[in-house]
Design a protein around this motif. Structure first.
Motif, mmCIF file in Angstrom:
data_model
loop_
_atom_site.group_PDB
_atom_site.id
_atom_site.type_symbol
_atom_site.label_atom_id
_atom_site.label_comp_id
_atom_site.label_asym_id
_atom_site.label_seq_id
_atom_site.Cartn_x
_atom_site.Cartn_y
_atom_site.Cartn_z
ATOM 1 N N ASP A 177 0.831 -1.200 0.000
ATOM 2 C CA ASP A 177 0.000 0.000 0.000
ATOM 3 C C ASP A 177 0.868 1.253 0.000
ATOM 4 N N TRP A 178 1.978 1.221 0.754
ATOM 5 C CA TRP A 178 2.911 2.361 0.744
ATOM 6 C C TRP A 178 3.413 2.645 -0.665
ATOM 7 N N LEU A 179 3.854 1.608 -1.367
ATOM 8 C CA LEU A 179 4.426 1.811 -2.689
ATOM 9 C C LEU A 179 3.382 2.372 -3.658
ATOM 10 N N ASP A 180 2.186 1.825 -3.615
ATOM 11 C CA ASP A 180 1.116 2.328 -4.483
ATOM 12 C C ASP A 180 0.812 3.786 -4.164
ATOM 13 N N LEU A 181 0.728 4.108 -2.888
ATOM 14 C CA LEU A 181 0.400 5.464 -2.473
ATOM 15 C C LEU A 181 1.506 6.441 -2.874
ATOM 16 N N TYR A 182 2.752 6.077 -2.605
ATOM 17 C CA TYR A 182 3.840 6.999 -2.923
ATOM 18 C C TYR A 182 3.886 7.298 -4.419
ATOM 19 N N ARG A 183 3.761 6.281 -5.248
ATOM 20 C CA ARG A 183 3.845 6.494 -6.701
ATOM 21 C C ARG A 183 2.715 7.402 -7.183
ATOM 22 N N ARG A 184 1.520 7.253 -6.621
ATOM 23 C CA ARG A 184 0.407 8.102 -7.036
ATOM 24 C C ARG A 184 0.613 9.543 -6.587
ATOM 25 N N VAL A 185 1.110 9.748 -5.361
ATOM 26 C CA VAL A 185 1.352 11.106 -4.875
ATOM 27 C C VAL A 185 2.453 11.779 -5.692
ATOM 28 N N ALA A 186 3.542 11.055 -5.960
ATOM 29 C CA ALA A 186 4.651 11.636 -6.718
ATOM 30 C C ALA A 186 4.214 12.038 -8.119
ATOM 31 N N ARG A 187 3.434 11.211 -8.770
ATOM 32 C CA ARG A 187 2.984 11.543 -10.120
ATOM 33 C C ARG A 187 1.983 12.692 -10.113
ATOM 34 N N ALA A 188 1.147 12.748 -9.115
ATOM 35 C CA ALA A 188 0.224 13.869 -9.011
ATOM 36 C C ALA A 188 0.978 15.185 -8.816
ATOM 37 N N ASN A 189 2.166 15.111 -8.227
ATOM 38 C CA ASN A 189 3.001 16.289 -8.016
ATOM 39 C C ASN A 189 3.816 16.658 -9.251
ATOM 40 N N GLY A 190 3.707 15.868 -10.320
ATOM 41 C CA GLY A 190 4.421 16.175 -11.550
ATOM 42 C C GLY A 190 5.715 15.429 -11.734
ATOM 43 N N GLY A 191 6.010 14.470 -10.877
ATOM 44 C CA GLY A 191 7.256 13.717 -10.982
ATOM 45 C C GLY A 191 7.061 12.348 -11.597
ATOM 46 N N GLU A 192 8.160 11.606 -11.706
ATOM 47 C CA GLU A 192 8.138 10.234 -12.212
ATOM 48 C C GLU A 192 8.934 9.362 -11.244
ATOM 49 N N PRO A 193 8.236 8.663 -10.329
ATOM 50 C CA PRO A 193 8.939 7.890 -9.297
ATOM 51 C C PRO A 193 9.735 6.716 -9.837
ATOM 52 N N ASP A 194 9.402 6.226 -11.033
ATOM 53 C CA ASP A 194 10.149 5.125 -11.632
ATOM 54 C C ASP A 194 11.177 5.676 -12.616
ATOM 55 N N ALA A 195 11.934 6.677 -12.177
ATOM 56 C CA ALA A 195 12.853 7.389 -13.057
ATOM 57 C C ALA A 195 14.065 6.559 -13.431
ATOM 58 N N GLY A 196 14.535 5.709 -12.533
ATOM 59 C CA GLY A 196 15.784 4.999 -12.775
ATOM 60 C C GLY A 196 15.838 4.286 -14.108
ATOM 61 N N ARG A 197 14.777 3.616 -14.487
ATOM 62 C CA ARG A 197 14.744 2.857 -15.733
ATOM 63 C C ARG A 197 14.637 3.752 -16.964
ATOM 64 N N ARG A 198 14.273 5.025 -16.743
ATOM 65 C CA ARG A 198 14.046 5.945 -17.851
ATOM 66 C C ARG A 198 15.249 6.834 -18.167
ATOM 67 N N LEU A 199 16.289 6.814 -17.344
ATOM 68 C CA LEU A 199 17.368 7.784 -17.501
ATOM 69 C C LEU A 199 18.027 7.709 -18.874
ATOM 70 N N LYS A 200 18.320 6.513 -19.353
ATOM 71 C CA LYS A 200 18.967 6.414 -20.665
ATOM 72 C C LYS A 200 18.044 6.935 -21.761
ATOM 73 N N ALA A 201 16.772 6.594 -21.690
ATOM 74 C CA ALA A 201 15.819 7.071 -22.699
ATOM 75 C C ALA A 201 15.723 8.591 -22.673
ATOM 76 N N TRP A 202 15.674 9.174 -21.485
ATOM 77 C CA TRP A 202 15.627 10.639 -21.384
ATOM 78 C C TRP A 202 16.897 11.264 -21.942
ATOM 79 N N ALA A 203 18.050 10.645 -21.665
ATOM 80 C CA ALA A 203 19.315 11.185 -22.172
ATOM 81 C C ALA A 203 19.353 11.153 -23.699
ATOM 82 N N LEU A 204 18.874 10.077 -24.280
ATOM 83 C CA LEU A 204 18.823 9.993 -25.747
ATOM 84 C C LEU A 204 17.877 11.053 -26.308
ATOM 85 N N ALA A 205 16.738 11.237 -25.663
ATOM 86 C CA ALA A 205 15.783 12.250 -26.118
ATOM 87 C C ALA A 205 16.363 13.658 -25.997
ATOM 88 N N ALA A 206 17.299 13.839 -25.064
ATOM 89 C CA ALA A 206 17.944 15.134 -24.874
ATOM 90 C C ALA A 206 19.076 15.365 -25.863
#
Length: 288
Positions: A177-206
């Motif tokens: 329940d903690w993990l589900d709650l944290y991810r929903r709050v972080a995304r509602a705040n405009g963030g991406e809590p699962d960022a680690g897996r996306r770093l290379k993709a973001w770097a390529l897009a940059a």
């Protein structure tokens, strides 16, 4: 710090455009948050970068918080200089105190916005960000800005945790329940809590090309580690800005937060308890 408009809505974990002034730092700077931040060192949080450092480098440390990693980096570049920046002016006082306690004369601190850095092109040998891109409104724009102020031949170094990849034992519905709650709050705040897996993709897009992508973990398993990690999250769930945002956003009730906090403490008391935090890492060398 310049104003900007960016934003995020999340649909099945993907990011889509929606106007907003800024992403919100989900955790805030409550004592339970800084308890974790002040534990961080260059060794346990930036090991992937250390082999690339030279004593005379000029480094920009973005999202420096209380400055423990910043101070470590300054000690590793004694003929160079480190600038630590953060969006929250208050935490920089603690960072300055950290540097002063260590007697470091080659470090300074300033308020800054990673989306619009007030530094000329090609200023720094290394631009480093630890646990930052998961909280920003536009991580690709942030990486482009980090690259802009990096000298040709220099490095953009980024490390972020990946909440969906965090795992623990024994199983606990309350921790789920903690993990589900944290991810929903972080995304509602405009963030991406699962960022680690996306770093290379973001770097390529940059537009970054020379990218070394790695991963590393923090593991909490000893009685002391479990007590510390479970305690700070139990407290954070009830008393930090994260708790306020969970309530204000309608993501949780006070009763639910108390249950999640209790689940953290119960996990910490398990003799066979084990928790692993996965981090994605990218070390990008700027062409030139």
């Amino acid at each position: 710090m310049r104003a900007y408009r960016d934003a995020i809505i999340t649909k099945r974990g993907d990011r889509m455009s929606k106007p907003r002034e800024t992403a919100v730092y989900t955790h805030g700077h409550h004592e339970s948050v800084l308890r974790s931040h002040t534990w961080r060192t260059a060794a346990n949080s930036a090991g992937y970068l250390l082999g690339s450092l030279r004593p005379d480098m000029r480094i920009l440390d973005i999202g420096c918080g209380p400055g423990t990693i910043t101070a470590d980096l300054a000690a590793l570049v004694p003929q160079g200089h480190v600038t630590g920046v953060d969006r929250a002016p208050g935490v920089l006082e603690q960072a300055r105190a950290t540097a002063a306690e260590r007697g470091l004369g080659n470090v300074g601190f300033a308020v800054a916005d990673v989306h619009a850095l007030d530094y000329p092109d090609d200023t720094f040998c290394v631009v480093h960000a630890h646990q930052v891109l998961q909280h920003v409104g536009d991580p690709v724009r942030a990486l482009r800005e980090m690259a802009r102020v990096t000298r040709p031949g220099g490095y953009i170094a980024v490390r972020d945790s990946d909440y969906a990849a965090m795992t623990w034992y024994p199983a606990s519905p309350g921790m789920d329940d903690w993990l589900d709650l944290y991810r929903r709050v972080a995304r509602a705040n405009g963030g991406e809590p699962d960022a680690g897996r996306r770093l290379k993709a973001w770097a390529l897009a940059a537009g970054l090309e020379d990218i070394t992508a790695t991963s590393a973990t923090w593991t909490f398993a000893s009685p002391e580690e479990r007590a510390w990690w479970s305690g700070l999250w139990a407290d954070r769930t009830l008393a930090s800005a994260y708790a306020d945002r969970a309530l204000e956003g309608g993501h949780a009730t006070e009763e639910r937060l108390r249950a999640v906090s209790a689940a953290w403490r119960a996990w910490g008391e398990q003799a066979d308890g084990w928790f692993s935090v996965l981090h994605g890492e990218i070390l990008c060398r700027k062409d030139g």
